[in-house]
Structure formats: C-alpha cells, structure tokens
Write a protein that holds these residues in place. Structure first.
Motif, PDB file in Angstrom:
ATOM      1  N   ALA A  15       0.855  -1.251   0.122  1.00 27.46           N
ATOM      2  CA  ALA A  15      -0.057   0.086  -0.106  1.00 27.46           C
ATOM      3  C   ALA A  15       0.809   1.162  -0.062  1.00 27.46           C
ATOM      4  O   ALA A  15       1.955   1.211   0.778  1.00 27.46           O
ATOM      5  CB  ALA A  15      -0.916  -0.086   1.196  1.00 27.46           C
ATOM      6  N   LEU A  16       0.403   2.075  -0.781  1.00 26.17           N
ATOM      7  CA  LEU A  16       1.269   3.463  -0.824  1.00 26.17           C
ATOM      8  C   LEU A  16       0.552   4.594  -0.284  1.00 26.17           C
ATOM      9  O   LEU A  16      -0.647   4.834  -0.566  1.00 26.17           O
ATOM     10  CB  LEU A  16       1.585   3.931  -2.349  1.00 26.17           C
ATOM     11  CG  LEU A  16       2.588   4.872  -2.702  1.00 26.17           C
ATOM     12  CD1 LEU A  16       4.069   4.165  -2.116  1.00 26.17           C
ATOM     13  CD2 LEU A  16       2.739   5.187  -4.209  1.00 26.17           C
ATOM     14  N   GLU A  33       5.444   3.375   2.385  1.00 28.12           N
ATOM     15  CA  GLU A  33       4.871   1.783   2.009  1.00 28.12           C
ATOM     16  C   GLU A  33       4.322   1.213   3.013  1.00 28.12           C
ATOM     17  O   GLU A  33       5.103   1.264   4.249  1.00 28.12           O
ATOM     18  CB  GLU A  33       5.772   1.143   1.313  1.00 28.12           C
ATOM     19  CG  GLU A  33       5.843   1.639  -0.353  1.00 28.12           C
ATOM     20  CD  GLU A  33       6.826   0.352  -0.898  1.00 28.12           C
ATOM     21  OE1 GLU A  33       6.306  -0.080  -2.244  1.00 28.12           O
ATOM     22  OE2 GLU A  33       7.895   0.217  -0.461  1.00 28.12           O
ATOM     23  N   TYR A  34       3.279   0.321   3.234  1.00 24.43           N
ATOM     24  CA  TYR A  34       2.956  -0.382   4.311  1.00 24.43           C
ATOM     25  C   TYR A  34       2.712  -1.916   3.818  1.00 24.43           C
ATOM     26  O   TYR A  34       1.956  -2.026   2.929  1.00 24.43           O
ATOM     27  CB  TYR A  34       1.338   0.294   4.612  1.00 24.43           C
ATOM     28  CG  TYR A  34       0.832  -0.663   5.918  1.00 24.43           C
ATOM     29  CD1 TYR A  34       1.615  -0.912   7.363  1.00 24.43           C
ATOM     30  CD2 TYR A  34      -0.177  -1.132   5.654  1.00 24.43           C
ATOM     31  CE1 TYR A  34       1.074  -1.485   8.149  1.00 24.43           C
ATOM     32  CE2 TYR A  34      -1.012  -1.771   6.768  1.00 24.43           C
ATOM     33  CZ  TYR A  34      -0.028  -2.024   8.019  1.00 24.43           C
ATOM     34  OH  TYR A  34      -0.698  -2.848   9.255  1.00 24.43           O
ATOM     35  N   ASP A  35       3.376  -2.553   4.496  1.00 26.12           N
ATOM     36  CA  ASP A  35       3.223  -3.962   4.029  1.00 26.12           C
ATOM     37  C   ASP A  35       2.327  -5.044   4.837  1.00 26.12           C
ATOM     38  O   ASP A  35       2.187  -6.272   4.781  1.00 26.12           O
ATOM     39  CB  ASP A  35       4.603  -4.847   3.730  1.00 26.12           C
ATOM     40  CG  ASP A  35       5.282  -4.858   5.400  1.00 26.12           C
ATOM     41  OD1 ASP A  35       4.580  -4.384   6.289  1.00 26.12           O
ATOM     42  OD2 ASP A  35       6.349  -5.323   5.496  1.00 26.12           O
ATOM     43  N   GLY A  36       1.567  -4.469   5.650  1.00 31.21           N
ATOM     44  CA  GLY A  36       0.681  -5.031   6.557  1.00 31.21           C
ATOM     45  C   GLY A  36       0.839  -5.186   7.849  1.00 31.21           C
ATOM     46  O   GLY A  36       0.169  -5.510   8.781  1.00 31.21           O
ATOM     47  N   ARG A  37       2.357  -4.828   7.970  1.00 25.98           N
ATOM     48  CA  ARG A  37       2.828  -4.778   9.276  1.00 25.98           C
ATOM     49  C   ARG A  37       3.779  -3.534   9.849  1.00 25.98           C
ATOM     50  O   ARG A  37       3.659  -2.913  10.788  1.00 25.98           O
ATOM     51  CB  ARG A  37       3.679  -6.192   9.750  1.00 25.98           C
ATOM     52  CG  ARG A  37       4.317  -5.925  11.182  1.00 25.98           C
ATOM     53  CD  ARG A  37       5.016  -7.335  11.527  1.00 25.98           C
ATOM     54  NE  ARG A  37       5.855  -7.391  12.701  1.00 25.98           N
ATOM     55  CZ  ARG A  37       5.230  -7.301  14.076  1.00 25.98           C
ATOM     56  NH1 ARG A  37       3.992  -7.286  14.276  1.00 25.98           N
ATOM     57  NH2 ARG A  37       5.953  -7.216  15.118  1.00 25.98           N
ATOM     58  N   GLU A 130       7.640   2.033  18.925  1.00 24.01           N
ATOM     59  CA  GLU A 130       7.783   0.812  19.887  1.00 24.01           C
ATOM     60  C   GLU A 130       8.021  -0.512  19.330  1.00 24.01           C
ATOM     61  O   GLU A 130       8.943  -1.393  19.669  1.00 24.01           O
ATOM     62  CB  GLU A 130       6.781   0.354  21.054  1.00 24.01           C
ATOM     63  CG  GLU A 130       6.360   1.707  21.832  1.00 24.01           C
ATOM     64  CD  GLU A 130       5.072   1.582  22.715  1.00 24.01           C
ATOM     65  OE1 GLU A 130       5.238   2.407  23.768  1.00 24.01           O
ATOM     66  OE2 GLU A 130       4.484   0.744  22.365  1.00 24.01           O
ATOM     67  N   ARG A 131       7.486  -0.813  18.069  1.00 22.85           N
ATOM     68  CA  ARG A 131       7.919  -2.120  17.405  1.00 22.85           C
ATOM     69  C   ARG A 131       8.897  -2.086  16.385  1.00 22.85           C
ATOM     70  O   ARG A 131       9.671  -2.976  16.624  1.00 22.85           O
ATOM     71  CB  ARG A 131       6.495  -2.392  16.644  1.00 22.85           C
ATOM     72  CG  ARG A 131       6.294  -3.540  15.739  1.00 22.85           C
ATOM     73  CD  ARG A 131       5.084  -3.967  15.267  1.00 22.85           C
ATOM     74  NE  ARG A 131       4.656  -2.968  14.410  1.00 22.85           N
ATOM     75  CZ  ARG A 131       3.817  -2.255  14.053  1.00 22.85           C
ATOM     76  NH1 ARG A 131       2.957  -1.930  15.263  1.00 22.85           N
ATOM     77  NH2 ARG A 131       3.542  -1.457  13.074  1.00 22.85           N
ATOM     78  N   GLN A 132       8.842  -0.982  15.811  1.00 21.62           N
ATOM     79  CA  GLN A 132       9.945  -0.960  14.638  1.00 21.62           C
ATOM     80  C   GLN A 132      11.410  -0.312  15.062  1.00 21.62           C
ATOM     81  O   GLN A 132      12.399  -0.444  14.614  1.00 21.62           O
ATOM     82  CB  GLN A 132       9.348  -0.016  13.383  1.00 21.62           C
ATOM     83  CG  GLN A 132       8.286  -0.775  12.818  1.00 21.62           C
ATOM     84  CD  GLN A 132       7.837   0.107  11.528  1.00 21.62           C
ATOM     85  OE1 GLN A 132       6.818  -0.316  11.034  1.00 21.62           O
ATOM     86  NE2 GLN A 132       8.438   1.183  11.083  1.00 21.62           N
ATOM     87  N   SER A 133      11.281   0.681  16.086  1.00 23.00           N
ATOM     88  CA  SER A 133      12.520   1.376  16.445  1.00 23.00           C
ATOM     89  C   SER A 133      12.597   1.844  17.876  1.00 23.00           C
ATOM     90  O   SER A 133      12.552   3.072  18.172  1.00 23.00           O
ATOM     91  CB  SER A 133      12.732   2.777  15.494  1.00 23.00           C
ATOM     92  OG  SER A 133      13.748   3.509  15.839  1.00 23.00           O
ATOM     93  N   PRO A 134      12.500   0.556  18.720  1.00 24.61           N
ATOM     94  CA  PRO A 134      12.451   0.892  19.941  1.00 24.61           C
ATOM     95  C   PRO A 134      13.733   1.886  20.855  1.00 24.61           C
ATOM     96  O   PRO A 134      13.429   2.445  21.799  1.00 24.61           O
ATOM     97  CB  PRO A 134      12.492  -0.294  20.770  1.00 24.61           C
ATOM     98  CG  PRO A 134      12.940  -1.290  19.826  1.00 24.61           C
ATOM     99  CD  PRO A 134      12.653  -0.815  18.352  1.00 24.61           C
ATOM    100  N   ALA A 348       0.623   8.215   8.619  1.00 19.92           N
ATOM    101  CA  ALA A 348       0.298   7.054   7.659  1.00 19.92           C
ATOM    102  C   ALA A 348      -0.432   5.983   8.411  1.00 19.92           C
ATOM    103  O   ALA A 348      -1.214   5.420   7.491  1.00 19.92           O
ATOM    104  CB  ALA A 348       1.810   6.651   7.379  1.00 19.92           C
ATOM    105  N   TYR A 349      -0.357   5.590   9.582  1.00 17.81           N
ATOM    106  CA  TYR A 349      -1.307   4.851  10.260  1.00 17.81           C
ATOM    107  C   TYR A 349      -2.726   5.255  10.143  1.00 17.81           C
ATOM    108  O   TYR A 349      -3.525   4.394   9.885  1.00 17.81           O
ATOM    109  CB  TYR A 349      -0.857   4.536  11.778  1.00 17.81           C
ATOM    110  CG  TYR A 349      -1.865   3.691  12.649  1.00 17.81           C
ATOM    111  CD1 TYR A 349      -1.804   2.621  12.719  1.00 17.81           C
ATOM    112  CD2 TYR A 349      -2.940   4.288  13.128  1.00 17.81           C
ATOM    113  CE1 TYR A 349      -2.573   1.745  13.378  1.00 17.81           C
ATOM    114  CE2 TYR A 349      -4.010   3.577  13.852  1.00 17.81           C
ATOM    115  CZ  TYR A 349      -3.913   2.476  14.064  1.00 17.81           C
ATOM    116  OH  TYR A 349      -4.623   1.648  14.439  1.00 17.81           O
TER     117      TYR A 349
END
Length: 360
Positions: A15-16, A33-37, A130-134, A348-349
C-alpha cells in the motif's frame, strides 16, 4: 522547498500512503509503504510553512515529483495532521494563518483524505516506534533510578516545540484510538515562588492569565529569558546582549547552546526543565498513562542531558501534595521521542486505517 530526499524508489507491491505533518514552522510530507505490518518511508519533503500559501501548494509539487519518479503510481490514502483543532475533516491551524481542508483535498486529488490533530499523529506513531525502532524512545529514570515497566492501555504524549501539544492514545486490543486536546492552552499553574512570579509577569504581558504554552514551548523559553532579565535573576553581559539582538523565535536555540557554559542561560534552561517536569506530572495525573508518557518535539530531543542526567525534571514530575499521588507518579514510565519522523508514521497509520472509512 527546504529539503527533499528519496530513500528508495524500487517500489514493492505494498500500500502506498501519503502522510503530512503541518506545523507553524515546518510542513513535512512523506510517501510511505505499508506491507501489512511495517511502515517504510520512501521519500520525504520538507517545506518552510511560512514560505508556502497552504498544503495544496506543497502537494502540487510533491505529486509532480512522485509521478516523475514512480510513473502514475496510485497513492491509496492521505492523512494530513495539523497543529490545531479539527472539526468536520478541517483543521484551523493555531500558529499558521491557513487551514487544511481534507474534503477539498479529496475532491481535488481523488485520494481518500483524513485530517487529524498533530498530536493525534504523534500518538499513533508511538506504538509504531515501539515495534519498529525501540531505541528511538529514550527512558528517563525516576529520582530513585528506576524505569517502570509499561503496563495498561493508555499512553499520553506532550511536546514543547513552536507551541505545546497534548494528546493521548487508547489501545483497544491492538486497535489504537488517539484523542487530541488543547491542553497546551490551559492556565499555567505555579508550583513554587519563581513559577508564581513568572505567572504574574506574563499575566501583565498578556493582560490575561497565561496559558501553559506561554511558558512551556519555544516562545516559553524566550518568555522565561525576558522574565529572568527583567526580574534581575540573570544579568547583562556580551553574550546576553547577543541573544537580545535576535528575534524571539531565534532566542531559544541560542539560550540552549550557551547554557553549557553560561550560568544565566543555564538558569533559564533549568527553570524551563522544572516547568516541563511540573506540567508532565499534571498531565500524567489527568491521563494516568501507565503504558507510557512520551515527550515529543525538538526541544527535548536536542537537550536530552537536561532530562536524563539532571534530577530537576523528575523531581518536579513526582512532586504532589498527596503522598499517594507521588507514589502513583513514580510508577509511570516516561520516554523521550528522538525520531522526528514519528508524526508522519502516525499520519500514515491514520491514512491506512481511517481515510477510506472517514472516521479518524
């Protein structure tokens, strides 16, 4: 445009999304870009907000750039976050003389568009970091050296920058709901004699009880500096005269820079940090953010040592007239947000989650 950067252009089948963070100083827009996670920033544009007529002017330039780089790539959703109250998908900006109208943008571009408050975007960005860059979330130890564990479902964010933003986030079994506020404009409450003095000083200046933003923000640092000079808490010298020679908007970074070696500037910054701790504690008691209270904005990110290595912030944060409230505050984890991209991640979220439903 101040700055443009493409991090990659080899697009994957994801998704763009387009995400914007509009503030009184800068307007930042990212292609995500969002890959679902996970969310990945493909490109980033930065504009000086005072140099453009509105977000539409920036978007026109951005879409030309996207089309030249990616061809007729389809942006699936757009979220614009703005520093001001939002109603009916329209944000009237507080520190900028224009508005963001998501309905008009959607009509003009054909892209589902949602407009949210800027601190809602920051709130949505917190669990992403928190998930991608703690490592971009830096804990501030409490006075006893402890760092409480995150627990519960409520996070809150406050951030001193051009103004003062406040918001909170509720985790509903993995679905996030951010709620904005105009908490930066509540009447400034004093907690000691010096704070009471500046409250009276600014009441005279504004002909009204000052809002907290008048003390806790970039303009707040300039106000504290003027108060300290006028009240004789700091004296004049060549360095102080240099600071006085620049506009108020340029004073805060100079004061912070010189505070390392100049006692007067250090006193301004330490007082600012005490106000930050005092108000962070007040907001913590309002929201009870046991999943974390997060400090956003460039001022805190550029002056981390004042928060981490000095006890001033936490001493004021934990202070209460009730012992049981002090004990409660000691259990709330506090973090500094170092990643300036948090707002566009959060936007984006919101674009991916709400734009197509129209219910941010």
């Amino acid at each position: 445009m101040v700055r443009k950067e493409w991090y990659y252009s080899d697009r994957k089948a994801n998704a763009l999304l387009l995400a914007a963070d509009v503030g009184g100083t800068n307007t930042n827009v990212a292609l995500v870009e969002y890959d679902g996670r996970e969310y990945s920033i493909m490109a980033h544009w930065e504009f000086a907000s005072q140099k453009i007529s509105g977000l539409e002017e920036a978007l026109e330039e951005i879409f030309e750039d996207i089309n030249s780089k990616l061809g007729e790539a389809k942006v699936e959703a757009f979220c614009a976050s703005g520093a001001g109250p939002v109603e009916d998908n329209v944000c009237i900006l507080t520190n900028l003389p224009w508005k963001i109208d998501g309905n008009e943008i959607e009509r003009d571009t054909g892209i589902p568009t949602v407009v949210i408050n800027d601190f809602s975007a920051v709130c949505y960005g917190v669990p992403i970091l928190e998930r991608q860059s703690p490592s971009s979330l830096v804990p501030i130890p409490h006075v006893d050296g402890s760092i409480p564990e995150r627990r519960g479902s409520i996070r809150a964010v406050i951030g001193a920058g051009t103004g003062l933003g406040v918001g909170f986030l509720v985790d509903d079994r993995g679905q996030y709901h951010a709620y904005p506020s105009e908490g930066g404009h509540i009447d400034f409450p004093a907690s000691d004699d010096l704070m009471e003095e500046i409250r009276k000083y600014l009441s005279f200046k504004y002909k009204h009880t000052p809002g907290t933003e008048a003390v806790l923000s970039g303009q707040g640092i300039a106000n504290i500096f003027s108060f300290m000079l006028d009240s004789g808490n700091i004296g004049h010298d060549d360095l102080i005269r240099e600071i006085l020679s620049v506009p108020d908007t340029d004073k805060p970074p100079l004061i912070a820079k010189y505070s390392e070696n100049h006692a007067g500037c250090r006193r301004v910054m330490e007082f600012f940090i005490s106000v930050y701790g005092h108000m962070a504690g007040n907001y913590a008691l309002c929201f009870l953010p046991t999943a974390g209270l997060y400090l956003a904005g460039g001022i805190v990110a550029k002056n981390i040592d004042y928060f981490q290595k000095s006890p001033v912030f936490m001493r004021y944060f934990e202070s209460s007239y009730r012992k049981n409230m002090t004990e409660l505050l000691k259990k709330i984890p506090v973090y500094i947000i170092k990643d300036y991209s948090i707002s566009v991640y959060g936007a984006a979220y919101a674009a991916q989650t709400f734009a197509r439903r129209g219910d941010a």
